[in-house]
Each structure stands twice: as C-alpha cells, then as structure tokens.
Design a protein around this motif. Sequence first.
Motif, short mmCIF file in Angstrom:
data_model
loop_
_atom_site.label_atom_id
_atom_site.label_comp_id
_atom_site.label_asym_id
_atom_site.label_seq_id
_atom_site.Cartn_x
_atom_site.Cartn_y
_atom_site.Cartn_z
N SER A 13 1.02 -1.36 -0.08
CA SER A 13 -0.05 0.02 0.04
C SER A 13 0.79 1.35 0.02
O SER A 13 0.63 2.26 -0.69
CB SER A 13 -1.08 0.11 1.26
OG SER A 13 -1.80 -0.95 1.29
N ILE A 14 1.92 1.24 0.82
CA ILE A 14 2.88 2.51 0.72
C ILE A 14 3.53 2.53 -0.53
O ILE A 14 3.48 3.83 -1.16
CB ILE A 14 3.98 2.06 1.81
CG1 ILE A 14 3.16 2.15 3.33
CG2 ILE A 14 4.99 3.11 1.83
CD1 ILE A 14 4.25 1.71 4.22
N ASP A 15 3.87 1.46 -1.26
CA ASP A 15 4.56 1.46 -2.49
C ASP A 15 3.55 2.16 -3.71
O ASP A 15 3.70 2.77 -4.41
CB ASP A 15 4.95 0.01 -3.23
CG ASP A 15 6.27 -0.36 -2.70
OD1 ASP A 15 6.87 0.69 -2.14
OD2 ASP A 15 6.55 -1.61 -2.55
N GLU A 16 2.35 1.67 -3.50
CA GLU A 16 1.21 2.35 -4.44
C GLU A 16 1.02 3.77 -4.23
O GLU A 16 1.03 4.53 -5.10
CB GLU A 16 -0.05 1.78 -4.09
CG GLU A 16 -0.37 0.23 -4.81
CD GLU A 16 -1.59 -0.41 -4.14
OE1 GLU A 16 -2.45 0.49 -3.75
OE2 GLU A 16 -1.48 -1.68 -4.48
N GLU A 17 1.38 4.28 -2.84
CA GLU A 17 0.96 5.59 -2.55
C GLU A 17 2.22 6.27 -3.26
O GLU A 17 2.07 7.41 -3.75
CB GLU A 17 1.07 6.06 -1.01
CG GLU A 17 -0.54 5.42 -0.50
CD GLU A 17 -1.43 6.60 -0.96
OE1 GLU A 17 -1.32 7.50 -1.40
OE2 GLU A 17 -2.68 6.21 -0.46
N ILE A 18 3.45 5.86 -3.03
CA ILE A 18 4.65 6.61 -3.64
C ILE A 18 4.65 6.53 -5.06
O ILE A 18 4.90 7.71 -5.59
CB ILE A 18 6.01 5.61 -3.11
CG1 ILE A 18 6.12 5.72 -1.65
CG2 ILE A 18 7.15 6.03 -4.02
CD1 ILE A 18 7.34 4.78 -1.19
N LYS A 19 4.32 5.48 -5.62
CA LYS A 19 4.17 5.56 -7.22
C LYS A 19 2.99 6.42 -7.67
O LYS A 19 3.14 7.05 -8.81
CB LYS A 19 3.91 3.99 -7.93
CG LYS A 19 5.11 3.50 -7.75
CD LYS A 19 5.01 1.87 -8.10
CE LYS A 19 6.40 1.14 -7.76
NZ LYS A 19 6.24 -0.22 -8.03
N ASN A 20 1.90 6.62 -6.97
CA ASN A 20 0.81 7.66 -7.31
C ASN A 20 1.31 9.21 -7.25
O ASN A 20 1.25 9.87 -7.90
CB ASN A 20 -0.27 7.41 -6.19
CG ASN A 20 -1.27 6.31 -6.72
OD1 ASN A 20 -1.15 5.88 -7.68
ND2 ASN A 20 -1.96 5.80 -5.55
N SER A 21 2.39 9.28 -6.18
CA SER A 21 2.90 10.58 -6.04
C SER A 21 3.98 10.92 -7.24
O SER A 21 4.02 12.16 -7.36
CB SER A 21 3.35 10.76 -4.52
OG SER A 21 4.60 10.05 -4.62
N ALA A 68 3.40 8.21 5.42
CA ALA A 68 4.16 6.96 5.43
C ALA A 68 4.94 7.23 4.03
O ALA A 68 6.35 6.85 4.19
CB ALA A 68 3.57 5.69 5.51
N ALA A 69 4.17 7.29 3.20
CA ALA A 69 4.88 7.50 1.78
C ALA A 69 5.78 8.66 1.70
O ALA A 69 6.95 8.56 1.10
CB ALA A 69 3.87 7.54 0.61
N ALA A 70 5.48 9.79 2.37
CA ALA A 70 6.12 10.92 2.32
C ALA A 70 7.68 10.83 2.87
O ALA A 70 8.87 11.03 2.84
CB ALA A 70 5.49 11.98 3.01
N VAL A 71 7.42 10.04 3.95
CA VAL A 71 8.66 9.70 4.90
C VAL A 71 9.72 8.71 4.11
O VAL A 71 10.91 9.10 4.26
CB VAL A 71 8.25 9.11 6.34
CG1 VAL A 71 9.59 8.19 6.91
CG2 VAL A 71 7.68 10.05 7.11
N LYS A 116 8.16 16.15 -3.60
CA LYS A 116 6.81 15.49 -3.62
C LYS A 116 6.58 15.02 -2.29
O LYS A 116 5.36 14.60 -2.06
CB LYS A 116 7.17 14.11 -4.36
CG LYS A 116 7.00 14.92 -5.95
CD LYS A 116 5.59 14.71 -6.45
CE LYS A 116 5.35 14.77 -7.91
NZ LYS A 116 4.00 15.24 -8.21
N ALA A 117 7.43 14.81 -1.29
CA ALA A 117 7.25 14.31 -0.15
C ALA A 117 6.12 15.25 0.70
O ALA A 117 5.24 14.95 1.43
CB ALA A 117 8.23 14.17 0.60
N PHE A 118 6.38 16.66 0.54
CA PHE A 118 5.59 17.74 1.19
C PHE A 118 4.16 17.57 0.60
O PHE A 118 3.08 17.75 1.09
CB PHE A 118 6.18 18.86 1.05
CG PHE A 118 7.38 19.07 1.65
CD1 PHE A 118 7.67 18.34 2.91
CD2 PHE A 118 8.63 19.75 1.16
CE1 PHE A 118 9.25 18.44 3.58
CE2 PHE A 118 9.71 19.82 1.60
CZ PHE A 118 10.31 19.07 2.70
N GLU A 119 4.08 17.57 -0.70
CA GLU A 119 2.89 17.63 -1.36
C GLU A 119 1.88 16.17 -1.20
O GLU A 119 0.85 16.23 -0.79
CB GLU A 119 3.14 17.40 -3.01
CG GLU A 119 2.10 17.45 -3.77
CD GLU A 119 2.07 17.20 -5.38
OE1 GLU A 119 2.23 17.90 -6.17
OE2 GLU A 119 2.68 15.88 -5.77
#
Length: 328
Positions: A13-21, A68-71, A116-119
């Motif tokens: 789920s974290i990977d999906e959020e990262i890739k979405n961003s 979590a993705a941002a971190v 992208k982390a802040f966004e």
Amino acid sequence: MEVVDILKKYSKSIDEEIKNSLISVDPDELQKSTLHLIEAGGKKIRPSLVVLSSEAVGGHAEEALKTAAAVELIHTFSLIHDDIMDKDDKRRGRPSVHVMWGEPMAILAGDTLFSKAFETVLQTEVDGVSYERVIEALKTVVDSCIKICEGQASDMCFEGNFDVSEDEYMNMIYKKTGALISAATRSGAIIGGGSPVQVETLTEYGRLIGLAFQIQDDYLDVISDEENLGKPVGSDIIEGKMTLMVVHTLSNASNKDKEELVSILKADKDTNVARAMELFEKYGSINYTHDIAHEHVENAKKLLETLEESEATFALAKIADYVLQRNK
C-alpha cells in the motif's frame, strides 16, 4: 509475527502511494531516476513506523499511508544525495542514481522526491484527516529534513576533527539518522489523533531507536564479518570516520594511545585496522557501544508499556528489538 512480516504488511500500500505521487513526474528520465531506488526495494522500516504509530494511538492505517509514503520519499532523497557526496557507486544491489543518470539528474531526482514528500503529506486531507493534524504532521516532516541536512553537515565537519565529544557525536547521529525515524513515529501518532502525551511518547521512542540504529552500525562495523556486512570489516576505521567507539576511546585513552589511534585514522593507505580494534578493546569501547545501543532499545520498549497494549505496540517493540538483531 516476525519483523519481516510486520514490514511487509503495509509495504504494498505504501509503494502504491509512492508511485501515485511520482506518476506525474516529467520527463521520463526524471521519473525513472526518482523511482530507481524505490523499485530496488528496501525494508520500509520508516514508513511502517508511521502506520504502526498511528494505529498505536487508535488511528486507522489507511489515513497514515500518505504520510508514510512521504517519509520514505525523504529517506530515498537523502540516500541519492548521500551517494553523490560519498561517491558510492552502488545502493541496494543496483548502480547508484548518479552512476546511471549522472550527478545533475541525480540531484534533480533527489530534489523532486524531497518536494513530492511535502505534497503527499498535504494530500492526506482527502483521506478525512483534519487539516490541523495534517499541518502538524507536515511541520514534523519539514523539521526532520532540516535536521538531516544539519546532521550531514556536522558529519562532514567532523572529518579530521578528533576532539569531538560524545554529546556532539550523539547530536550529529540523532540529526543524521534518528530525526527521520523520530519524525516517522511522531507524524504517525499525530495523524492517528494521539493525545499530546502519546505523541511525545512515540516521538521519544523513535528518537531512541533511531540513535540505537546508528550506534549498532558502529558496532557491526567492528564485530561483524564481511559477508554479512556487505563491505570490509573495519571500513569506518579505514575511512577515518568518527564513530561512538572512536569518540569513547579518544576520550579515555592515554596521550600515547590517543596519538596512535589518530595516526591510524588519518592513514591514507595500509590502515592498521587490527591495532585500532585492540585500542577499542583496551578501553572497553566495543562493549560500551554495544551497551549504549541496548540501553536505548530497552528504554524505547519501556515507553511503549505506557501505551494501551495492541498489535501495533507489539509490532513496535519487535522493530525495536530488530534494530539490534540485524547483521548489517
């Protein structure tokens, strides 16, 4: 449940959020360079800590996934820039980003991940988390970025300076390594709606295991074997790095032994690693390093006992133990 299973629980789920961003990053070469290390894997300790800290205070995992993705985006940004500064050619079994795309593109990839982390944190509001919590989590993430830069700069300033005190060293490793881990647990607790006491408890838990993580690295550099470590034993000595072992030995050694250790650390070639280890042993610095790492982990676990017992607090205790159990 083993730590590997705990970390796998939310990694997809974290990977999906990262890739979405990162899906909107353009041009393609920039997008590929930002995804390079993320696609190589990694244990996902920091983002998992965000989610678990949220759950530990009664929050929902789904609400914490973007933070979590941002971190993890910030962690990856710091790795790309570290590899450039240290001229390291490999990371996670792959060529470093600057080796694949060159230094200018690698710098841009790091900067993109950073932005992208802040966004991504700001988009948490769409998951139903209050604006106040989102802003507090964002402040935490921003603060950790400042500390990472300060820690990295201090580490560079320590090169060739053999009068570093233990307090100065601990402050440096907190900023360089511990700050992002502490930010992970703090931001998770904030997003999860934790009380001020719960937020501070998990912030301190993160700080303690973050310090233990780096101190254990210092320890492994001397007591591990090359196969497990993935690099030559004593490489910190060869590179003349200030570690807790070095700081402790220099502050306790006789003038003669201090001079000898400094000359070993300054040597450009034929570094006498074995003699440095003898000096560490003579002044009890290897055991001291081991004991400090263990003390930090035990104190972190005691803090968790003040929270309501749950699967999440059990998992956080297992991660604290893992900091000492890993062999690299």
